[in-house]
Enzyme design. Structure first.
Site, PDB file in Angstrom:
ATOM      1  CB  SER A 265       2.421 -17.552  35.271  1.00  0.00           C
ATOM      2  OG  SER A 265       1.477 -17.017  36.146  1.00  0.00           O
TER       3      SER A 265
ATOM      4  N   GLY B 192      -1.309 -14.066  36.562  1.00  0.00           N
ATOM      5  CA  GLY B 192      -1.686 -13.966  35.149  1.00  0.00           C
ATOM      6  C   GLY B 192      -0.706 -14.762  34.292  1.00  0.00           C
ATOM      7  CB  VAL B 193      -0.934 -15.932  30.772  1.00  0.00           C
ATOM      8  CG1 VAL B 193      -0.108 -16.811  29.861  1.00  0.00           C
ATOM      9  CG2 VAL B 193      -2.317 -16.500  30.927  1.00  0.00           C
ATOM     10  CG  ASP B 194       1.301 -11.660  29.853  1.00  0.00           C
ATOM     11  OD1 ASP B 194       0.997 -12.664  29.182  1.00  0.00           O
ATOM     12  OD2 ASP B 194       0.779 -10.543  29.685  1.00  0.00           O
TER      13      ASP B 194
ATOM     14  CD  GLU C 115      -1.036  -6.058   5.802  1.00  0.00           C
ATOM     15  OE1 GLU C 115      -0.690  -6.642   4.751  1.00  0.00           O
ATOM     16  OE2 GLU C 115      -1.078  -4.831   5.909  1.00  0.00           O
TER      17      GLU C 115
ATOM     18  CG  HIS D 234      -3.556  -3.407   3.622  1.00  0.00           C
ATOM     19  ND1 HIS D 234      -2.530  -2.933   4.411  1.00  0.00           N
ATOM     20  CD2 HIS D 234      -4.131  -2.315   3.060  1.00  0.00           C
ATOM     21  CE1 HIS D 234      -2.487  -1.616   4.334  1.00  0.00           C
ATOM     22  NE2 HIS D 234      -3.460  -1.211   3.515  1.00  0.00           N
TER      23      HIS D 234
ATOM     24  CB  CYS E  65      -0.970  -0.063   1.174  1.00  0.00           C
ATOM     25  SG  CYS E  65      -2.331   1.097   0.967  1.00  0.00           S
ATOM     26  CE1 TYR E  66       3.176   7.375   2.293  1.00  0.00           C
ATOM     27  CE2 TYR E  66       4.859   5.934   3.218  1.00  0.00           C
ATOM     28  CZ  TYR E  66       4.449   7.187   2.801  1.00  0.00           C
ATOM     29  OH  TYR E  66       5.303   8.246   2.885  1.00  0.00           O
TER      30      TYR E  66
END
Ligand code: XMP
Length: 520
Positions: A236, A232-234, A179, A177, A86-87
């Site tokens: 842990s 939390g997951v992060d 993606e 795009h 694109c751009y």
């Protein structure tokens, strides 16, 4: 900058809303890539980074404007394949001698169809499954003349140069795009591009784990690390990974502020003690937190009190850990991108997020952030690799200030008890109906209002509560979950029957925006 242990692809970000998705698609192909805003990509940066290929993202600017974003001219002399999107296509064409025009009546937003030219190129292998392919366009300007050496390989009604390439230099440029989800076959283009660039797909969780462990050992040496474990997951996953790297040089502190869900503190502490045997301090400071919150009903004041107390308490326990020089944090890649994004983060503070951000400076600690390069689902995959129980890895996010922000108005111990019970019934319902993994986050908020009801033959005057359940990809935007009426009815009945203190249940159907996920 990270060491070049594996092939690296550089994404130069020109400010598109969907740049992160490019990285996602590439990570799915086991390709290591990093996104860097164009201003940071200097000639020196390029020499240090040594990309094996480069992608130019889309962006909101017009190459026709003065001082529009550009990469250094040197990118074109590095003999590496480049893909402009694109751009990114427009800037590539303009810098190489082509022409871009303002779109007058030729803008394209949304779904479009690209048809192939007669000659086929490797970039498009397996792509044109039919005689045309659906893509997602979002452009005002368009390329009106391609640069020397380029040829056209696909067109759409408003983008005659939808797919172009200079095969001798391995420069590729597309107007759409690939993606996004609405370019259904877009991943194939990325796959072809990286294969042509010589990537082997060496970015696997197994490799990442080994590399991360080595890096943690190099960084920390024989010093000590402390980690604020939230359950939390992060945090842990970060704790388990660091423990694997440096063993008992790591101490975790779990600050229990009395605002956890039912049995949560016991479950988190139990899981870590049982499975990982890592040094863990369970700081039960619930009295301190709840006493300090007495009589406070303003959401921001609550958040500030909790944030400050958290830092004080953590510091108190950490001071007892002799020789601690590092603080471990579960920072993820989207946080890193957000903080360097040239389009800037949100300019208005909607909520003061609770984290341990103030700690490193206050305590003179250095940071260990072993998840800085990962997306949330990759953290989950790493957690899996490290043997964390699946029930733990798949948990819904839980905010730092805990139940305080699910109890609008004044917080009392009585309300917290009622809230915990109602929340447990609600989550049990969701699990029983196998809906837990479809939902980003689900919880109960207890409302600061009592209403009249009738149970048996008597009048009740109890609290009302609201159920919340949302779908989301990243918590930034969200939609309410479309439960069936049967589910809602059954859940309301169970909560009212099983939770004394609640006689009315409502369902919150607000999306974000305009609402937020939490109630405060
Ligand atoms: P909102 O309510 O802002 O929440 O739509 C978006 C996501 O962030 C979580 N959240 C927090 N997480 N500390 C956290 O660690 C906080 O102070 C905090 N406030 C909100 C929220 O649960 C949702 O996942």
């Amino acid at each position: 900058m990270t060491e070049p242990n594996h092939d690296r692809l550089l994404i130069i970000d020109f400010g598109s809303q969907v740049t992160q998705l490019i990285a996602r698609r590439l990570r799915e192909l086991n390709i290591y890539c990093e996104i860097h805003p164009y201003q940071n990509v200097t000639e020196q940066f390029l020499r240090d980074y040594k990309p094996k290929a480069i992608i130019f993202s889309g962006g909101p600017a017009s190459v026709l404007d003065d001082a529009s974003p550009r990469p250094p001219q040197m990118v074109f002399d590095m003999c590496v394949p480049i893909l402009g999107i694109c751009y990114g296509q427009q800037v590539m064409m303009q810098m190489l001698g082509g022409r871009v025009e303002r779109g007058q009546g030729t803008a394209e937003f949304g779904r479009a169809y690209v048809t192939p030219s007669d000659s086929r190129i490797d970039l498009l292998n397996g792509w044109f499954l039919e005689d045309r392919e659906q893509v997602w366009m979002s452009h005002g300007d368009h390329v009106s003349q391609i640069a020397d050496g380029f040829a056209v390989y696909g067109t759409s009604p408003n983008a005659p140069y939808a797919i172009t390439a200079d095969l001798s230099r391995h420069f590729y440029a597309v107007q759409f795009h690939p993606e996004v989800h609405h370019t259904p076959n877009g991943k194939t283009l990325y796959e072809n591009f990286v294969r042509m660039a010589g990537f082997t797909g060496d970015w696997t969780m197994d490799a990442y784990r080994e590399e991360a462990i080595r890096k943690i050992r190099d960084q920390v040496g024989d010093k000590k690390v402390i980690c604020a474990l939230s359950g939390g997951v992060d945090s842990s996953v970060a704790a388990v990974l660091i423990h694997e790297a440096i063993g008992d040089q790591l101490t975790c502190v779990f600050v229990d502020h009395g605002l956890m869900r039912q049995n949560e503190a016991e479950e988190v502490v139990g899981m870590f003690r049982q499975h990982y045997n890592l040094p863990l301090i369970h700081a039960d400071e619930s009295e301190l937190f709840l006493n300090s919150l007495e009589g406070v009903s303003d959401p921001e004041t609550k958040r500030k009190i909790i944030g400050k107390l958290f830092i004080d308490v953590f510091q108190k326990y950490a001071n007892d850990i002799e020789g601690a020089e590092f603080l471990a944090q579960g920072t993820l890649y989207p946080d890193v991108i957000e903080s360097v994004s040239f389009s800037g983060g949100p300019s208005v503070t909607i909520k003061s997020h609770h984290n341990v951000g103030g700690l490193p400076e206050k305590m003179g600690l250095k940071l260990v952030e072993p998840l800085r390069e990962l997306f949330k689902d990759e953290v989950r995959a790493l957690g899996h690799e490290l043997g964390l129980p699946i029930s733990f890895i798949g948990r819904h996010p839980f905010p730092g200030p805990g139940l305080a922000i699910r109890c609008p108005g004044e917080i009392t111990r009585e309300k917290l008890d009622i809230l915990r019970k109602a929340d447990a019934v609600y989550i049990d319902q969701i699990r029983k109906h196998s809906l837990y993994d479809e939902i980003w986050q689900a919880f109960v908020a207890i409302l600061p209002v009592r209403t009249v009801g009738v149970m048996g033959d008597g009048r009740t005057y109890d609290y009302a509560c609201a159920l919340r359940a949302v779908t989301s990809v990243d918590g930034m935007t969200a939609d309410y979950y479309p439960f069936t009426h049967d589910f809602l009815g059954e859940t309301a009945t169970r909560i009212i029957n099983e939770v004394p203190g609640i006689n009315r249940v409502t369902y919150d159907i607000t999306s974000k925006p305009p609402g937020t996920i939490e109630w405060e």
